[in-house]
Motif scaffolding. Sequence first.
Motif, mmCIF file in Angstrom:
data_model
loop_
_atom_site.group_PDB
_atom_site.id
_atom_site.type_symbol
_atom_site.label_atom_id
_atom_site.label_comp_id
_atom_site.label_asym_id
_atom_site.label_seq_id
_atom_site.Cartn_x
_atom_site.Cartn_y
_atom_site.Cartn_z
ATOM 1 N N LYS A 120 0.912 -1.168 -0.122
ATOM 2 C CA LYS A 120 0.034 -0.168 -0.103
ATOM 3 C C LYS A 120 0.804 1.357 0.102
ATOM 4 O O LYS A 120 0.506 2.189 -0.655
ATOM 5 C CB LYS A 120 -0.968 0.080 1.185
ATOM 6 N N LYS A 121 1.759 1.282 0.856
ATOM 7 C CA LYS A 121 3.004 2.330 0.812
ATOM 8 C C LYS A 121 3.510 2.696 -0.603
ATOM 9 O O LYS A 121 3.627 3.577 -0.955
ATOM 10 C CB LYS A 121 3.911 2.340 1.729
ATOM 11 N N ASN A 122 3.932 1.342 -0.978
ATOM 12 C CA ASN A 122 4.451 1.580 -2.471
ATOM 13 C C ASN A 122 3.597 1.906 -3.546
ATOM 14 O O ASN A 122 3.972 2.868 -4.423
ATOM 15 C CB ASN A 122 5.137 0.159 -2.793
ATOM 16 N N ALA A 123 2.358 1.574 -3.160
ATOM 17 C CA ALA A 123 1.348 2.128 -4.276
ATOM 18 C C ALA A 123 1.131 3.764 -4.101
ATOM 19 O O ALA A 123 1.065 4.223 -5.247
ATOM 20 C CB ALA A 123 -0.001 1.552 -4.204
ATOM 21 N N GLU A 124 1.395 4.083 -2.866
ATOM 22 C CA GLU A 124 1.118 5.752 -2.980
ATOM 23 C C GLU A 124 2.429 6.492 -3.222
ATOM 24 O O GLU A 124 2.559 7.453 -3.810
ATOM 25 C CB GLU A 124 1.057 5.823 -1.490
ATOM 26 N N LYS A 125 3.445 5.812 -3.210
ATOM 27 C CA LYS A 125 4.885 6.348 -3.641
ATOM 28 C C LYS A 125 4.954 6.433 -5.160
ATOM 29 O O LYS A 125 5.585 6.976 -5.905
ATOM 30 C CB LYS A 125 6.006 5.741 -3.051
ATOM 31 N N TYR A 126 4.531 5.167 -5.701
ATOM 32 C CA TYR A 126 4.769 4.871 -6.957
ATOM 33 C C TYR A 126 3.409 4.557 -7.682
ATOM 34 O O TYR A 126 2.701 3.646 -8.183
ATOM 35 C CB TYR A 126 5.312 3.618 -7.353
ATOM 36 N N PRO A 127 2.386 5.740 -7.934
ATOM 37 C CA PRO A 127 1.258 5.625 -8.564
ATOM 38 C C PRO A 127 1.308 5.095 -10.025
ATOM 39 O O PRO A 127 2.327 5.196 -10.687
ATOM 40 C CB PRO A 127 0.515 6.932 -8.471
ATOM 41 N N VAL A 128 0.331 4.338 -10.604
ATOM 42 C CA VAL A 128 0.467 3.705 -11.694
ATOM 43 C C VAL A 128 0.626 4.610 -12.810
ATOM 44 O O VAL A 128 1.371 4.601 -13.779
ATOM 45 C CB VAL A 128 -0.818 2.645 -12.125
ATOM 46 N N GLU A 129 0.042 5.814 -12.569
ATOM 47 C CA GLU A 129 -0.391 6.987 -13.719
ATOM 48 C C GLU A 129 1.284 7.182 -14.155
ATOM 49 O O GLU A 129 1.514 7.915 -15.270
ATOM 50 C CB GLU A 129 -1.110 8.199 -13.380
ATOM 51 N N GLY A 130 2.113 7.508 -12.841
ATOM 52 C CA GLY A 130 3.551 8.006 -13.162
ATOM 53 C C GLY A 130 4.592 7.256 -13.285
ATOM 54 O O GLY A 130 5.629 7.251 -13.579
ATOM 55 N N TYR A 131 4.289 5.943 -12.900
ATOM 56 C CA TYR A 131 5.392 4.958 -12.943
ATOM 57 C C TYR A 131 5.208 3.707 -13.886
ATOM 58 O O TYR A 131 5.997 2.795 -13.812
ATOM 59 C CB TYR A 131 5.498 4.330 -11.483
ATOM 60 N N LYS A 132 4.074 3.591 -14.497
ATOM 61 C CA LYS A 132 4.043 2.236 -15.578
ATOM 62 C C LYS A 132 5.049 2.329 -16.280
ATOM 63 O O LYS A 132 5.434 3.061 -17.090
ATOM 64 C CB LYS A 132 2.501 2.400 -15.892
ATOM 65 N N SER A 133 5.784 0.961 -16.368
ATOM 66 C CA SER A 133 6.972 0.552 -17.215
ATOM 67 C C SER A 133 8.137 1.696 -17.124
ATOM 68 O O SER A 133 8.935 1.873 -17.941
ATOM 69 C CB SER A 133 6.626 0.823 -18.667
ATOM 70 N N SER A 134 8.217 2.343 -15.761
ATOM 71 C CA SER A 134 9.421 3.041 -15.516
ATOM 72 C C SER A 134 10.223 2.691 -14.446
ATOM 73 O O SER A 134 9.551 2.128 -13.296
ATOM 74 C CB SER A 134 8.676 4.513 -14.942
ATOM 75 N N ARG A 135 11.526 2.717 -14.284
ATOM 76 C CA ARG A 135 12.451 2.338 -13.314
ATOM 77 C C ARG A 135 12.666 3.417 -12.343
ATOM 78 O O ARG A 135 13.593 3.081 -11.485
ATOM 79 C CB ARG A 135 13.711 1.584 -13.869
ATOM 80 N N GLU A 136 12.331 4.664 -12.629
ATOM 81 C CA GLU A 136 12.475 5.604 -11.844
ATOM 82 C C GLU A 136 12.201 5.480 -10.368
ATOM 83 O O GLU A 136 10.972 4.917 -10.221
ATOM 84 C CB GLU A 136 11.936 7.107 -12.486
ATOM 85 N N LYS A 137 12.839 6.001 -9.381
ATOM 86 C CA LYS A 137 12.538 6.084 -7.932
ATOM 87 C C LYS A 137 11.503 7.324 -7.819
ATOM 88 O O LYS A 137 11.702 8.270 -8.500
ATOM 89 C CB LYS A 137 13.809 6.228 -7.228
ATOM 90 N N TYR A 138 10.885 7.250 -6.719
ATOM 91 C CA TYR A 138 9.973 8.194 -6.551
ATOM 92 C C TYR A 138 10.581 9.298 -6.039
ATOM 93 O O TYR A 138 9.872 10.511 -6.217
ATOM 94 C CB TYR A 138 8.988 7.949 -5.087
ATOM 95 N N ASP A 139 11.768 9.743 -5.784
ATOM 96 C CA ASP A 139 12.529 10.954 -5.581
ATOM 97 C C ASP A 139 13.217 11.294 -6.833
ATOM 98 O O ASP A 139 13.855 12.467 -6.601
ATOM 99 C CB ASP A 139 13.357 10.884 -4.124
ATOM 100 N N LYS A 140 12.883 10.940 -7.881
ATOM 101 C CA LYS A 140 13.582 11.409 -9.104
ATOM 102 C C LYS A 140 12.562 12.332 -9.870
ATOM 103 O O LYS A 140 11.478 12.208 -9.715
ATOM 104 C CB LYS A 140 14.154 10.377 -9.784
#
Length: 106
Positions: A86-106
């Motif tokens: 759940k925490k990871n889903a908040e940090k990495y929402p599908v809309e911004g991270y689908k098929s991306s390797r970027e970390k949440y702080d980038k």
Amino acid sequence: MTSMEIINQFINDRDWHQFHNAKDLAISVSLEASELLELFQWRTPEEGTENIERVKEELADVLIYSYMMADNLGLDIDQIIAEKVKKNAEKYPVEGYKSSREKYDK
């Protein structure tokens, strides 16, 4: 029997609970994870899984010590995993991270 029941039966039969404190279990998780990593060192991903029996054994060791640590600390494995996802889903929402390797702080 559940995995935890199997593990506890093995430990109880040998009276090993006395040796399994959180510190030593955390160290054991790290050591076993290093043994798992060693199977992949200097190899391609495909070469690392050629000996799948060794991979299974080392992965099982990591999981066994992780389960033991959770059990010793009174943690529910399913619950702590659900909370972390759940925490990871908040940090990495599908809309911004689908098929991306970027970390949440980038």
